[in-house]
Design a protein around this motif. Sequence first.
Motif, PDB file in Angstrom:
ATOM      1  N   PHE A  39       0.877  -1.187  -0.201  1.00 46.89           N
ATOM      2  CA  PHE A  39      -0.146  -0.137  -0.131  1.00 46.89           C
ATOM      3  C   PHE A  39       0.939   1.384  -0.009  1.00 46.89           C
ATOM      4  CE2 PHE A  39      -3.648  -2.596   1.926  1.00 46.89           C
ATOM      5  CZ  PHE A  39      -4.310  -2.681   0.789  1.00 46.89           C
ATOM      6  N   GLN A  40       1.946   1.132   0.815  1.00 41.22           N
ATOM      7  CA  GLN A  40       2.959   2.536   0.746  1.00 41.22           C
ATOM      8  C   GLN A  40       3.557   2.634  -0.547  1.00 41.22           C
ATOM      9  OE1 GLN A  40       3.419   4.657   3.190  1.00 41.22           O
ATOM     10  NE2 GLN A  40       2.421   3.724   4.816  1.00 41.22           N
ATOM     11  N   LEU A  41       3.701   1.370  -1.142  1.00 39.97           N
ATOM     12  CA  LEU A  41       4.441   1.570  -2.754  1.00 39.97           C
ATOM     13  C   LEU A  41       3.323   2.146  -3.648  1.00 39.97           C
ATOM     14  CD1 LEU A  41       6.600  -1.617  -2.706  1.00 39.97           C
ATOM     15  CD2 LEU A  41       7.349   0.773  -2.568  1.00 39.97           C
ATOM     16  N   LYS A  42       2.004   1.634  -3.379  1.00 38.36           N
ATOM     17  CA  LYS A  42       1.028   2.255  -4.283  1.00 38.36           C
ATOM     18  C   LYS A  42       0.651   3.500  -4.133  1.00 38.36           C
ATOM     19  CE  LYS A  42      -2.079   1.095  -7.206  1.00 38.36           C
ATOM     20  NZ  LYS A  42      -1.819   0.753  -8.729  1.00 38.36           N
ATOM     21  N   ILE A  43       0.839   4.048  -2.885  1.00 40.07           N
ATOM     22  CA  ILE A  43       0.599   5.540  -2.626  1.00 40.07           C
ATOM     23  C   ILE A  43       1.645   6.320  -3.154  1.00 40.07           C
ATOM     24  CG2 ILE A  43       0.489   7.147  -0.513  1.00 40.07           C
ATOM     25  CD1 ILE A  43      -0.957   4.895   0.838  1.00 40.07           C
ATOM     26  N   ALA A  44       2.828   5.817  -3.067  1.00 38.23           N
ATOM     27  CA  ALA A  44       4.161   6.710  -3.458  1.00 38.23           C
ATOM     28  C   ALA A  44       3.960   6.952  -4.872  1.00 38.23           C
ATOM     29  CB  ALA A  44       5.140   5.864  -3.219  1.00 38.23           C
ATOM     30  N   GLU A  45       3.325   5.844  -5.658  1.00 36.91           N
ATOM     31  CA  GLU A  45       3.340   5.517  -7.252  1.00 36.91           C
ATOM     32  C   GLU A  45       2.242   6.655  -7.565  1.00 36.91           C
ATOM     33  OE1 GLU A  45       3.585   4.770 -11.092  1.00 36.91           O
ATOM     34  OE2 GLU A  45       5.066   4.394  -9.370  1.00 36.91           O
ATOM     35  N   LEU A  46       1.153   6.531  -6.938  1.00 35.89           N
ATOM     36  CA  LEU A  46       0.130   7.490  -7.395  1.00 35.89           C
ATOM     37  C   LEU A  46       0.265   8.814  -7.018  1.00 35.89           C
ATOM     38  CD1 LEU A  46      -3.005   5.164  -5.702  1.00 35.89           C
ATOM     39  CD2 LEU A  46      -2.398   5.553  -8.121  1.00 35.89           C
ATOM     40  N   ASN A  47       1.123   9.135  -5.992  1.00 33.76           N
ATOM     41  CA  ASN A  47       1.330  10.491  -5.790  1.00 33.76           C
ATOM     42  C   ASN A  47       2.407  11.015  -6.823  1.00 33.76           C
ATOM     43  OD1 ASN A  47      -0.176  11.062  -3.146  1.00 33.76           O
ATOM     44  ND2 ASN A  47       1.660  10.263  -1.829  1.00 33.76           N
ATOM     45  N   ARG A  48       3.289  10.247  -7.087  1.00 33.63           N
ATOM     46  CA  ARG A  48       4.065  10.543  -8.396  1.00 33.63           C
ATOM     47  C   ARG A  48       3.246  10.626  -9.509  1.00 33.63           C
ATOM     48  NH1 ARG A  48       6.224   8.542 -12.679  1.00 33.63           N
ATOM     49  NH2 ARG A  48       5.405   6.282 -12.229  1.00 33.63           N
ATOM     50  N   CYS A  49       2.470   9.948  -9.827  1.00 30.90           N
ATOM     51  CA  CYS A  49       1.675  10.147 -11.164  1.00 30.90           C
ATOM     52  C   CYS A  49       0.965  11.452 -10.944  1.00 30.90           C
ATOM     53  CB  CYS A  49       0.628   8.977 -11.070  1.00 30.90           C
ATOM     54  SG  CYS A  49       1.268   7.464 -11.755  1.00 30.90           S
ATOM     55  N   LEU A  50       0.066  11.619  -9.839  1.00 32.52           N
ATOM     56  CA  LEU A  50      -0.458  13.022  -9.634  1.00 32.52           C
ATOM     57  C   LEU A  50       0.464  14.280  -9.921  1.00 32.52           C
ATOM     58  CD1 LEU A  50      -3.360  14.380  -8.762  1.00 32.52           C
ATOM     59  CD2 LEU A  50      -2.424  14.096  -6.598  1.00 32.52           C
ATOM     60  N   ARG A  51       1.511  14.074  -9.304  1.00 36.08           N
ATOM     61  CA  ARG A  51       2.396  15.193  -9.311  1.00 36.08           C
ATOM     62  C   ARG A  51       2.867  15.476 -11.079  1.00 36.08           C
ATOM     63  NH1 ARG A  51       5.068  13.869  -5.402  1.00 36.08           N
ATOM     64  NH2 ARG A  51       6.527  12.469  -6.344  1.00 36.08           N
ATOM     65  N   GLU A  52       3.102  14.339 -11.811  1.00 36.48           N
ATOM     66  CA  GLU A  52       3.592  14.414 -13.043  1.00 36.48           C
ATOM     67  C   GLU A  52       2.472  14.984 -13.919  1.00 36.48           C
ATOM     68  OE1 GLU A  52       4.723  10.749 -14.157  1.00 36.48           O
ATOM     69  OE2 GLU A  52       6.761  10.687 -13.558  1.00 36.48           O
ATOM     70  N   THR A  53       1.074  14.529 -13.455  1.00 32.46           N
ATOM     71  CA  THR A  53      -0.118  14.989 -14.247  1.00 32.46           C
ATOM     72  C   THR A  53      -0.376  16.565 -14.045  1.00 32.46           C
ATOM     73  OG1 THR A  53      -1.250  12.750 -13.842  1.00 32.46           O
ATOM     74  CG2 THR A  53      -2.557  14.487 -14.446  1.00 32.46           C
ATOM     75  N   ARG A  54      -0.145  16.790 -12.666  1.00 30.93           N
ATOM     76  CA  ARG A  54      -0.367  18.121 -12.477  1.00 30.93           C
ATOM     77  C   ARG A  54       0.585  19.129 -13.127  1.00 30.93           C
ATOM     78  NH1 ARG A  54       0.076  18.394  -6.840  1.00 30.93           N
ATOM     79  NH2 ARG A  54      -2.139  17.499  -6.791  1.00 30.93           N
TER      80      ARG A  54
END
Length: 152
Positions: A15-30
């Motif tokens: 879950f921690q890895l998934k959260i980190a990956e989603l945060n990275r994707c969100l930052r890249e999208t933004r």
Amino acid sequence: MRSEKEFLKQKFIEFQLKIAELNRCLRETRDSFQEREANLMLELLTLLDAFENIDETIEAKQDDFDKSARMLSKNIRSIQRKLKRLLQAHDVAPMRFTDNMARIDYCKVVDTRTAPESKDETILSVVKNGYIDKRDGTVLRKAEVITVLNDG
């Protein structure tokens, strides 16, 4: 009991890895969105510059216009006003230099002239308007200016 703890630990790590990956994707999208928005605004400002150049030409020659040329100039000015309203709606505003002094974070000096009666860095003329985003004060495009530079 030990295997359950190990299982939960492994799920927690996943879950921690998934959260980190989603945060990275969100930052890249933004970041991508903000870059695309900035590029779009620069293109719209280029269009506004073109309309301002056309407006100057119309202003200089409008006395010689026939009826169709007057209607065309009226339509062009209407489109220019609509573009200005669009930019205003998105909190894009032209820069104002109330003290008439060039600042490096707002201006790009394209030429200098001597004027002994004025202080260095006084703006003599604005070649191209600069624009800011009023929401956060971001400079969208620096103003291109001619300033005073006295030798000595």
